[in-house]
Design an enzyme around this catalytic site. Structure first.
Site, PDB file in Angstrom:
ATOM      1  N   ASP A 273      -5.272  23.456 -11.389  1.00  0.00           N
ATOM      2  CA  ASP A 273      -5.185  22.211 -12.132  1.00  0.00           C
ATOM      3  C   ASP A 273      -4.199  21.299 -11.397  1.00  0.00           C
ATOM      4  O   ASP A 273      -3.530  21.695 -10.452  1.00  0.00           O
ATOM      5  CB  ASP A 273      -4.747  22.477 -13.579  1.00  0.00           C
TER       6      ASP A 273
HETATM    7  C1  BGC Z   1      -5.906  18.230 -16.523  1.00  0.00           C
HETATM    8  C2  BGC Z   1      -7.278  18.763 -16.169  1.00  0.00           C
HETATM    9  C3  BGC Z   1      -8.063  17.713 -15.420  1.00  0.00           C
HETATM   10  C4  BGC Z   1      -7.269  17.267 -14.204  1.00  0.00           C
HETATM   11  C5  BGC Z   1      -7.978  16.218 -13.369  1.00  0.00           C
HETATM   12  C6  BGC Z   1      -5.197  17.664 -15.303  1.00  0.00           C
HETATM   13  O1  BGC Z   1      -3.996  17.075 -15.636  1.00  0.00           O
HETATM   14  O2  BGC Z   1      -5.133  19.266 -17.104  1.00  0.00           O
HETATM   15  O3  BGC Z   1      -7.960  19.150 -17.330  1.00  0.00           O
HETATM   16  O4  BGC Z   1      -9.309  18.235 -15.056  1.00  0.00           O
HETATM   17  O5  BGC Z   1      -6.026  16.744 -14.627  1.00  0.00           O
HETATM   18  O6  BGC Z   1      -8.108  15.026 -14.012  1.00  0.00           O
END
Ligand code: BGC
Length: 780
Positions: A273
């Site tokens: 993530d």
């Molecule tokens: C979130 C994810 C997301 C990613 C990209 C992160 O901060 O936890 O769920 O897919 O950002 O946008």
């Protein structure tokens, strides 16, 4: 002519192509395959910009901006200007639609109709691919959540692991197709199960907080939806921010390798993530990019999202700290998914005008179909009289939970109570009782009889209210969503309609506006109270401590109640809100969640009885934040276990949740016959006959709850092992069946996930309406 390299030959197996390509790559090229850059945002760690040029060797781009044409331009550089021409994986957060707005995931779960989710995911994939050039959606978010304060409950499928698993598999099929070869077909994209694993256990519902997850909780609640997604063929997973028994998820070998690869046989790739590698420093786990990279990569996290820490890979290899085989393993997994997506053969997407690719009639029709089944009717009673002794400034905020500030709507003092429920099972509809007493619930309305409507509340004219967070490119204005006002006009053409906001969603405003709204309500013969949360109040980093209606909406309700007219509350929200006052003081409550582009229209169809509501709650509604966590499949208490779902709290009366998991009313009534369980093969066959005893057609979800009466490890009071939604004409009976496979359904995991299947007594309940006991004995 020179023969093309083997990896370019689609006739070869993916394994052979991966092997051939890996053989040709140098370390720098391999490292880049594991890196994701972003476009379309400033100040992100690895955002492409003047100081951080685009590298066409990059494995993936997270595209906050740009559509098909931009993607093709980047792709051209990767495919045509690099030595090996490895295409880029174009990723984005496609969560509940691309341009066509579908219900948020939590609302979809409430439909208990996974077929709709599969179909809407198919449309989302089609639009995201054609319009956005997306090959990889960062969804579904499959985490089971017990805490509605956590803002991300909106992205998941509620509190039940089984239900979440069913919906996860539906999304995977919708995005990737049903057959292995489908993934390479136009309009198909790779799914990403996130966040692996346990992020939803954040302490106190506070985002990014510590998670203390026992082995049993991991296996019982958190892992099952991921396993269902892997079994359905999901090609990628995203690791989570939290830690699992002290080891951050991105660096967790047990979850990412031992469970995912060794036990479940997953052969796609895991991405981190957002900046989770670099965040290992915040967690006090690894300070610099090198140990961060080693911790993540060796634990089984193959691609790094946007923080650039993996750029040290070549140095690590050179210094002998990272073995070539460990690097190749991760790179091979990423390449495998690119081959499976057909990107080497078809690196580009057609550049078509948006009208040709998005919000096509079938997509908009489907948005309406989904909204109809996602919106839950939570109360429907006759309008009798309303106490008008409440001051406009509203006494309710300090009202003890479970007690109303104003006298409840009453029928002989009885009907203002919460819907009855027995041990948390779905309550019986109330309509029959009321009709027997000669009273008619307020809904459905006869549009010809409503002469004057007061549409009051901050959501009255909002499009955005129905969209929710993570909206991708979903249009929230007149080109996309509809709003209540437009739809009230369309459905009640003869009525005079007065509109007043009364207050904003969160403002601390202006009691004059509330008073104006009250005055308008007094003149109406129906008040529609358009209240709730806005999209930005749920989602990532959007946790709340107070789950009552935000801002001055509670005070507005008090004034509307004082107007003495029948109120239908229309609630938009991305989480279970504490709606005790609405349930006490409005004749009817419709919980729309954020049900997408056509939610307002679907709500009106329900109000006038064109559609019979059928949604059930996928998450328990608490009476008070002090009760949280409160969820249906809790483990038994040491005292009074038969009164499960209650807590005997000193200051919370009545006890129990405000509304249980599985609750939702209909305009008809369903009768349940006895549950029958018979031995069949090595397992059991269960059935129950369900009859529509009312006068309109309706859909009923039958939940199969299992209780393991005695076990070596304590068990939840009950857990869902199956559900089925059936449609019944008036008077019609259908038999709903369940096959019970002992190993799958009667066993439970120990703290390391080993299944324990024990002999003994079990109880099977159909929606809490009928129940049978049976015994399991190991066959000789
Ligand atoms: C979130 C994810 C997301 C990613 C990209 C992160 O901060 O936890 O769920 O897919 O950002 O946008």
């Amino acid at each position: 002519m020179k023969k093309p390299p083997a990896y370019r030959d689609p006739a070869l197996s993916v394994d052979a192509r991966v092997k051939d390509l890996l053989r040709r790559m140098i370390v720098e090229e391999k490292a880049m395959q594991l890196i994701q850059q972003t476009i379309g945002k400033d100040a992100n760690p690895d955002n492409i910009g003047p100081d951080n040029p685009f590298d066409p060797l990059v494995g993936s781009v997270l595209a906050f901006d740009g559509g098909a044409a931009v993607r093709n331009a980047y792709q051209r550089a990767a495919v045509e200007k690099t030595r090996l021409g490895i295409p880029i994986l174009w990723g984005y957060d496609v969560i509940h639609g691309w341009r066509t707005g579908f219900p948020v995931s939590l609302a979809q779960a409430g439909s208990f109709n996974p077929d709709l989710t599969e179909r809407l995911s198919r449309v989302a994939a089609r639009e995201a691919w054609a319009d956005g050039g997306v090959n990889w959606a960062f969804s579904p978010m499959v985490e089971v959540a017990h805490d509605p304060r956590w803002g991300r409950v909106v992205e998941g499928y509620g509190e039940d692991p089984y239900t979440a698993g069913v919906f996860t598999a539906a999304v995977v099929r919708g995005y990737q197709g049903r057959k292995p070869g489908d993934l390479a077909r136009p309009g198909h994209i790779a799914a990403c199960l996130k966040h692996f694993v346990g992020y939803s256990a954040s302490e106190g519902g506070r985002d990014y907080s510590y998670t203390d997850i026992s082995g049993r909780a991991l296996w019982e609640w958190h892992l099952p939806p991921f396993e269902a997604g892997v079994r359905a063929g999901a090609r990628t997973l995203m690791s989570s921010f939290n830690d699992i028994t002290g080891v951050p998820a991105v660096a967790n070998y047990y979850t990412q390798t031992e469970i995912l690869r060794h036990r479940w046989g997953f052969d796609g790739f895991v991405g981190s993530d957002w900046a989770a590698g670099a965040q290992l420093r915040d967690q006090g786990y690894a300070d610099d990019p090198e140990p961060q990279t080693l911790a993540a990569l060796l634990a089984g996290n193959d691609m790094d999202m946007c923080d650039g820490v993996f750029r040290c890979i070549p140095r690590l290899v050179e210094e002998g700290r990272l073995k070539a085989a460990d690097l190749d393993r991760a790179v091979g997994r990423v390449l495998r998914v690119k081959f499976e997506l057909g990107l080497f053969e078809n690196p580009y997407v057609p550049e078509l005008p948006v009208e040709k690719t998005c919000q096509l009639p079938d997509a908009r029709d489907l948005a309406l179909e989904c909204a109809r089944e996602s919106i839950a009717l939570l109360k429907n009673e006759p309008f009798c009289s309303v106490a008008s002794s409440v001051s406009p400034q509203g006494a309710a905020r300090n009202t003890p939970p479970g007690r109303s500030a104003a006298t409840p709507l009453s029928e002989g003092g009885k009907t203002g109570k919460m819907p009855p429920y027995e041990r948390g099972d779905a309550p019986k509809g109330q309509g029959g009782v009321l009709r027997a007493a000669g009273m008619h619930p307020l809904l459905p309305l006869d549009p010809c009889k409503v002469r004057r409507i007061a549409l009051i509340g901050p959501m009255a004219e909002s499009y955005q209210a129905h969209i929710g967070s993570w909206a991708a490119r979903i249009a929230s204005d007149a080109t996309g969503a509809t709003n209540y006002l437009e739809q009230v006009r369309a459905f009640f053409p003869k009525a005079k309609i007065d509109v007043e906001k009364g207050c904003g969603v969160v403002d601390d405003g202006d009691f004059d506006a509330i008073e104006r709204a009250g005055a308008v309500a007094e003149k109406a013969d129906l008040v529609l109270f358009a209240c709730g949360e806005e999209g930005g109040q749920t989602g990532e980093y959007k946790s709340r401590i107070d789950l009552t209606l935000p801002g001055l909406q509670d005070a507005l309700l008090t004034r509307l109640v004082a107007a003495g007219r029948p109120i239908v509350a229309l609630v938009t929200a991305g989480r279970p809100l504490i709606i005790d006052r609405l349930l006490d003081q409005c004749a009817a409550v419709l919980y729309l969640w954020q049900s997408g582009a056509r939610a307002a229209e679907a709500a009106m169809e329900i109000l006038v009885g064109r559609v019979n509501p059928s949604a059930k709650l996928p998450m328990t509604f608490p009476r008070h934040v002090g009760q949280i966590p409160v969820y249906y499949n809790a483990h038994r208490r040491s005292r009074h276990w038969a009164k499960d779902y209650t807590a005997d709290l000193e200051d919370a009366l009545p006890d129990g949740p405000l509304l249980p998991f599985g609750f939702g009313l209909s305009y008809t009534e369903f009768a349940y016959g006895p549950v029958k369980v018979a031995k069949r093969g090595g397992g059991f066959a269960a059935s129950v006959a369900v009859t529509n005893t009312g006068s309109v057609a309706g859909k009923e979800t039958v939940f199969w709850y299992l209780t393991d009466v005695w076990a070596t490890y304590t068990q939840p009071v009950r857990r869902v092992i199956g559900f089925e939604k059936v449609e019944l004409a008036p008077g019609e009976t259908k038999t709903v069946r369940l096959r019970i496979d002992p190993l799958r359904d009667l066993s439970y995991p120990d703290e390391d996930g080993q299944r324990i299947l024990e002999e003994g007594e079990f109880r099977l309940s159909a929606s809490g309406r009928a129940e049978a006991s049976f015994a399991y004995c190991v066959p000789n």
